[in-house]
Motif scaffolding. Sequence first.
Motif, mmCIF file in Angstrom:
data_model
loop_
_atom_site.group_PDB
_atom_site.id
_atom_site.type_symbol
_atom_site.label_atom_id
_atom_site.label_comp_id
_atom_site.label_asym_id
_atom_site.label_seq_id
_atom_site.Cartn_x
_atom_site.Cartn_y
_atom_site.Cartn_z
ATOM 1 N N VAL A 276 0.840 -1.212 0.000
ATOM 2 C CA VAL A 276 0.000 0.000 0.000
ATOM 3 C C VAL A 276 0.870 1.255 0.000
ATOM 4 C CG1 VAL A 276 -1.704 1.325 1.308
ATOM 5 C CG2 VAL A 276 -1.948 -1.161 1.101
ATOM 6 N N PHE A 277 1.855 1.292 0.890
ATOM 7 C CA PHE A 277 2.747 2.446 0.933
ATOM 8 C C PHE A 277 3.484 2.622 -0.386
ATOM 9 C CE2 PHE A 277 3.472 4.457 5.169
ATOM 10 C CZ PHE A 277 2.415 3.860 5.839
ATOM 11 N N ASP A 278 3.963 1.515 -0.943
ATOM 12 C CA ASP A 278 4.725 1.582 -2.193
ATOM 13 C C ASP A 278 3.854 2.075 -3.343
ATOM 14 O OD1 ASP A 278 7.030 0.626 -0.955
ATOM 15 O OD2 ASP A 278 6.455 -1.462 -1.283
ATOM 16 N N LEU A 279 2.613 1.625 -3.408
ATOM 17 C CA LEU A 279 1.716 2.042 -4.488
ATOM 18 C C LEU A 279 1.382 3.526 -4.394
ATOM 19 C CD1 LEU A 279 -0.625 -1.072 -4.472
ATOM 20 C CD2 LEU A 279 0.850 -0.360 -6.369
ATOM 21 N N ILE A 280 1.201 4.010 -3.186
ATOM 22 C CA ILE A 280 0.947 5.447 -3.019
ATOM 23 C C ILE A 280 2.145 6.251 -3.512
ATOM 24 C CG2 ILE A 280 0.584 7.284 -1.312
ATOM 25 C CD1 ILE A 280 -0.992 5.187 0.338
ATOM 26 N N GLU A 281 3.351 5.783 -3.201
ATOM 27 C CA GLU A 281 4.557 6.471 -3.670
ATOM 28 C C GLU A 281 4.651 6.446 -5.190
ATOM 29 O OE1 GLU A 281 6.658 8.266 -1.893
ATOM 30 O OE2 GLU A 281 5.465 7.864 -0.098
ATOM 31 N N CYS A 304 -7.696 -2.398 -0.014
ATOM 32 C CA CYS A 304 -8.486 -1.715 1.009
ATOM 33 C C CYS A 304 -9.705 -2.529 1.446
ATOM 34 C CB CYS A 304 -8.924 -0.333 0.517
ATOM 35 S SG CYS A 304 -7.587 0.889 0.589
ATOM 36 N N SER A 305 -9.897 -3.682 0.833
ATOM 37 C CA SER A 305 -10.927 -4.597 1.348
ATOM 38 C C SER A 305 -10.417 -5.306 2.601
ATOM 39 C CB SER A 305 -11.306 -5.630 0.272
ATOM 40 O OG SER A 305 -10.206 -6.480 -0.020
ATOM 41 N N GLN A 312 -3.115 1.037 6.513
ATOM 42 C CA GLN A 312 -1.885 1.533 5.893
ATOM 43 C C GLN A 312 -2.153 2.767 5.045
ATOM 44 O OE1 GLN A 312 0.522 -1.321 3.779
ATOM 45 N NE2 GLN A 312 0.528 -2.782 5.471
ATOM 46 N N LEU A 313 -3.269 2.767 4.325
ATOM 47 C CA LEU A 313 -3.557 3.917 3.465
ATOM 48 C C LEU A 313 -3.784 5.188 4.282
ATOM 49 C CD1 LEU A 313 -5.421 4.040 0.180
ATOM 50 C CD2 LEU A 313 -6.113 5.672 1.920
ATOM 51 N N VAL A 314 -4.593 5.097 5.342
ATOM 52 C CA VAL A 314 -4.887 6.307 6.122
ATOM 53 C C VAL A 314 -3.684 6.743 6.954
ATOM 54 C CG1 VAL A 314 -7.358 5.809 6.192
ATOM 55 C CG2 VAL A 314 -5.897 5.009 8.057
ATOM 56 N N ASN A 315 -2.746 5.835 7.217
ATOM 57 C CA ASN A 315 -1.558 6.201 7.987
ATOM 58 C C ASN A 315 -0.455 6.808 7.128
ATOM 59 O OD1 ASN A 315 -2.494 5.467 10.548
ATOM 60 N ND2 ASN A 315 -1.929 3.321 10.249
ATOM 61 N N HIS A 316 -0.594 6.694 5.822
ATOM 62 C CA HIS A 316 0.353 7.374 4.932
ATOM 63 C C HIS A 316 -0.055 8.846 4.866
ATOM 64 C CE1 HIS A 316 2.594 8.606 1.398
ATOM 65 N NE2 HIS A 316 3.181 7.418 1.331
#
Length: 414
Positions: A276-281, A304-305, A312-316
């Motif tokens: 998740v973190f890597d994809l956001i980056e 996100c399911s 992880q998404l909301v913590n980025h």
Amino acid sequence: MDNIEVPEYFICPISLQIMKDPVTAITGITYDRQSIERWLFETNNTTCPVSKQPLPRASDLTPNTTLRRLIQGWCTLNAANGVDRIPTPKLPLGKFHAINLIRDLYQPDLQIETLIKLEGLAIENDRNRVFLVEAGLAKALTSFIISCYDQRQMNGLEEALSLFYLVRASLSQSPGPLTENDEIFDSLVWALGGDCLPDNVVVKSHAAYALRVVVQKANPGLVERLKPEFFKSISRFLRAENSNISQQGKTSLLHALLDACPWGRNRVTMVESGAVFDLIEVELRSPDHKKTTELVLGVLCHLCSCPDGRAQLVNHTAGIGAVTRPILKVSLTADDRAVSIIWLIAKYCGTKRVLEEMVRVGTVAKLCMVMQANCAVHLKEKAKEILRTNYDVWNDYSPVSEVASSLTRFILFN
């Protein structure tokens, strides 16, 4: 040449030019080989252009040698009038020749020479590519790539990956699983990490595409059992600034991740690997690349399911903003995936901090715009549900703009 009357039966019904290599289809109509093969193999037509009868592309095209000799003789007689002589055509690749070549690929002393021959044939035309795939090229190539990995041997790997890329369209359309050997995943990840090959950007792009096709076409049981190291390696390649993988290669890797997502075990493993973190980056570094955005959002929607994926998404620090930005800016596909992610976050992670973050990064305003835009009905319903559920929190939050607040009120109560 313009003043010479060409016999009508010398003319190809498709190209309307003099035939250089006349062949007769099973429907009894004669065409120039290049034209009818383009009709069958490039445009995927399955009917005879003249008779409209069924004409499967696997059907034989019989060389019309009598007509070819007549055309060659006529051209020779009219050479003084500017008519070019038509040379005897090169013998096309036959099914048995293709099978024999692929058998040679299993012989260690013939492999490199055979790969070069196969690559040359694949470059020529779609017909050759289809015949090679139907003759078992995919199994032979995966076996060769695995043997390179087992022996940590790079010789021939570049040619094998190039050939894999050349026949990609035919591989995607071929029925049945591409491989039953799970070593192919480790082998292609190894090829992606190899820096000792010449022109390694191209080679890595070809390896990434092969990985995409293998995940798409492998036995589902193999895809369901992908190892955590597989996902960690892909994430590492995606986020690395100096990985020598082109944008096209990274797109292929994102496709591979998306095709692996339907299995819950894979989603959990991807989340645990920090995907998740890597994809956001990846999205933050490629904000204007449409396909990248669509694929990143597609994978994130699956991840996100999972509760840990949403966490992880909301913590980025840029997670919600990265999902919000593409709405109404990229494509309908991106809109669908982004709104679905926000719906999941708002429903299951809608803490005061998260909801205030949605105001700050413009999520609320974007949802209001979705309600006013020409979007699909189901998207409007999701946006409305999010707005209605969290209206009290957002309406009481002081930084919310007067315009967004008024629009939200209009949407909910009119």
